[in-house]
Design an enzyme around this catalytic site. Structure first.
Site, PDB file in Angstrom:
ATOM      1  N   LYS A 192      48.372  32.973  45.618  1.00 36.48           N
ATOM      2  CA  LYS A 192      48.747  31.761  44.884  1.00 36.48           C
ATOM      3  C   LYS A 192      49.980  32.033  44.036  1.00 36.48           C
ATOM      4  O   LYS A 192      49.911  32.682  42.998  1.00 36.48           O
ATOM      5  CB  LYS A 192      47.629  31.267  43.966  1.00 36.48           C
ATOM      6  CG  LYS A 192      47.901  29.830  43.472  1.00 36.48           C
ATOM      7  CD  LYS A 192      47.135  29.458  42.240  1.00 36.48           C
ATOM      8  CE  LYS A 192      47.893  29.786  40.982  1.00 36.48           C
ATOM      9  NZ  LYS A 192      49.123  28.960  40.791  1.00 36.48           N
ATOM     10  N   GLU A 267      48.117  42.658  34.940  1.00 32.60           N
ATOM     11  CA  GLU A 267      49.321  43.039  34.197  1.00 32.60           C
ATOM     12  C   GLU A 267      49.631  41.868  33.276  1.00 32.60           C
ATOM     13  O   GLU A 267      49.993  40.792  33.727  1.00 32.60           O
ATOM     14  CB  GLU A 267      50.483  43.335  35.149  1.00 32.60           C
ATOM     15  CG  GLU A 267      51.628  44.081  34.471  1.00 32.60           C
ATOM     16  CD  GLU A 267      52.559  43.159  33.722  1.00 32.60           C
ATOM     17  OE1 GLU A 267      52.401  43.043  32.479  1.00 32.60           O
ATOM     18  OE2 GLU A 267      53.418  42.556  34.357  1.00 32.60           O
ATOM     19  N   CYS A 302      57.953  40.799  31.293  1.00 35.64           N
ATOM     20  CA  CYS A 302      56.917  41.571  30.607  1.00 35.64           C
ATOM     21  C   CYS A 302      57.472  42.852  30.003  1.00 35.64           C
ATOM     22  O   CYS A 302      56.962  43.333  28.990  1.00 35.64           O
ATOM     23  CB  CYS A 302      55.782  41.887  31.563  1.00 35.64           C
ATOM     24  SG  CYS A 302      56.296  42.778  33.056  1.00 35.64           S
ATOM     25  N   GLU A 402      54.041  38.462  22.011  1.00 38.07           N
ATOM     26  CA  GLU A 402      55.007  38.364  23.095  1.00 38.07           C
ATOM     27  C   GLU A 402      55.612  36.961  23.094  1.00 38.07           C
ATOM     28  O   GLU A 402      54.921  35.972  23.332  1.00 38.07           O
ATOM     29  CB  GLU A 402      54.345  38.652  24.446  1.00 38.07           C
ATOM     30  CG  GLU A 402      55.325  38.689  25.598  1.00 38.07           C
ATOM     31  CD  GLU A 402      54.660  39.010  26.922  1.00 38.07           C
ATOM     32  OE1 GLU A 402      55.181  39.847  27.666  1.00 38.07           O
ATOM     33  OE2 GLU A 402      53.606  38.409  27.218  1.00 38.07           O
TER      34      GLU A 402
END
Length: 502
Positions: A192, A267, A302, A402
């Site tokens: 996906k 992750e 990331c 983040e």
């Protein structure tokens, strides 16, 4: 001139994206589609099918049947190697097309596509690398520990049906990092892609078909998390989920996996520090650090080093160079060779980043530059001027969370001990870079910093290297031996070699 991607969109001839289920491309059962709009202009890029729970069920069952009854999990190593290496050849042959589709998906400029980690070459190398593992998935032969004469051996077998959920910021590379090891191990896959970056992934899937991948081995369902993603991660016939994305969704994946004890690889991002000592090449440290949060994906990665820990002796020098770097950032048409940075992916991310910039100032950090919205032709896009914050407390929100945008928080430190404490004072642990010319210090820091990857005077991604993080940066690794083994189960076999029972 008004900014527009229509010419490139029309030239590449996009058709409505379909689902790949059991070797057949088809529309969603209920006919529902999603319209993707370009983050730089707001223009319509194209439509693709939104897989309903019924579509997802059909895709998973096709993958299940292919795994249980098909040839791929039981194929000889040569067959899998041939398919994966042919896939790598086709990917390289379609470099320009894939780069164009990725730029239409997420707005990443073509200039950044020349950077290895975001290049089509790297995508091909991931398939090549994992092709090399196919005939090396070996177990062990062990002596009996007690009892009668017997042989003990272990086997590596494919884990089964894999649900691979890929984000929008690196759709081609992150698809490769999940699909290549899964296929090399003999698994079947339901993939996906993000609803914000599907067209490049759909083309990659067709190239894998062309490479000779049997029907049903790779299935693709497009659509948003609700309903498509949720139906996939909760499906009872899935054996493993591999996901790259936010911590919030990662927690949902873990909860969904717990019901059937599915294997999981996650992750989930980071708040990676650049740690700059006074003996470092400060210019290189500042430009490389600032580049990770401004150029290319505009900090929407990331591994962006969005937290700079800088020794007080070189703090002002670092800030001046970082501020100067912002003048090199140019926004606009991703197909323009003069453009160096992408827009934020959508309105929601734009509002989120602007909110963090306001929060940083409210908590007492000093905004050195940037943080506003460009006007003129860029006003319709999701652009934010790169922001540099000084005098940031490591406990501040902009130093702990983040942001996923062009924002750098610069935190001062006094000595090595404090640098280690600040670097590890985070819930994340994905990456770090240490800038120093002292080899002994570099080794000490590499050992002391709790991060999955630590660079010394530079940082990069490579296909054969394990990538992943400590703490809330996720579970497991992608790349190298760790990656291929994550798509296998370890089976122990006991064989008597004498008359006595074991």
């Amino acid at each position: 001139m008004v900014l527009s991607i229509k010419t490139k969109r029309d030239a590449i001839g996009l058709s409505t994206g379909e689902l790949l289920i059991g070797g057949a491309w088809r529309a969603a059962a209920d006919g529902r589609t999603w319209t993707h709009r370009h983050p730089a202009t707001g223009e319509q890029v194209g439509d693709f099918a939104v897989a309903s729970p019924a579509d997802v069920d059909a895709a998973v069952r096709a993958a299940r049947q292919t795994f249980d009854e098909g040839s791929w999990p039981r194929s000889r190593a040569k067959q899998r190697i041939t398919v994966l290496r042919r896939a790598a050849e086709l990917i390289r042959a379609h470099t320009d097309e894939l780069r164009t589709l990725q730029a239409l998906d997420n707005g990443v400029p073509l200039t950044f596509g020349d950077e290895y980690a975001m290049s089509v070459e790297c995508v091909a190398d991931v398939f090549d690398h994992h092709a090399g593992w196919v005939d090396k998935l070996a177990g062990e032969t062990l002596p009996g520990y007690q009892g009668g004469d017997h042989l003990v051996m272990t086997l590596r077998e494919p884990v089964g049906v894999v649900a691979a959920v890929v984000p929008w910021n690196g759709p081609l590379l992150l698809t490769a990092q999940k699909v290549a090891p899964a296929l090399a191990a003999g698994c079947t896959v339901v993939l996906k892609p993000s609803e914000l970056a599907s067209f490049s992934v759909l083309r990659l899937a067709k190239l894998l078909e062309e490479a000779g991948l049997p029907a049903g081995v790779l299935n693709v369902v497009t659509g948003p998390g609700d309903p498509t993603g949720e139906a996939l991660i909760t499906h009872p016939l899935i054996d493993k989920i591999t996901f790259t994305g936010s911590r919030a969704v990662g927690r949902r994946v873990l909860a969904a996996a717990s019901d059937g004890m599915k294997r999981v690889s996650l992750e989930l991002g980071g708040k990676s520090p650049s740690i700059v000592f006074p003996d470092a090449e400060v210019y290189a440290a500042a430009t490389l650090t600032m580049g990770t949060v401004t150029l290319g994906l505009s900090g929407q990665a990331c591994v962006a080093h969005s937290r700079a820990l800088v020794h007080r002796d070189v703090y002002d020098e670092f800030l001046a160079i970082a501020q100067g770097m912002t003048t090199l950032v140019t926004y606009g048409d991703p197909f323009d060779p003069e453009v160096t940075a992408s827009p934020l992916i959508n309105d929601r991310q734009l509002a989120r980043v602007l909110g963090y910039i306001e929060r940083g100032q409210a908590e007492g950090a000093r905004l050195v530059c940037g943080g506003g919205r460009p006007d003129g032709d860029l006003s319709a896009g999701n652009f934010v001027e790169p922001a540099v914050f000084a005098d940031v407390a490591n406990s501040a929100t902009i130093a702990q969370e983040e942001i996923f945008g062009p924002v750098l928080a610069v935190v001062p430190f006094t000595d090595e001990e404090e640098a280690i404490r600040l670097a590890n004072d985070t819930s994340y642990g994905l990456a770090a870079t240490v800038y120093t010319t002292d080899v002994k210090r570099a080794i000490r820091m590499a050992r002391a910093v709790r991060a999955g990857t630590v660079g010394i005077n530079g940082y990069q991604l490579e296909p054969h290297v394990a990538f992943g993080g400590f703490g809330q940066s996720g579970l497991g690794r992608e790349g190298g031996r760790a990656s291929i083994e994550a798509y296998t189960e370890l089976k122990t076999v006991l064989i008597p070699t004498g008359d006595e029972m074991m």
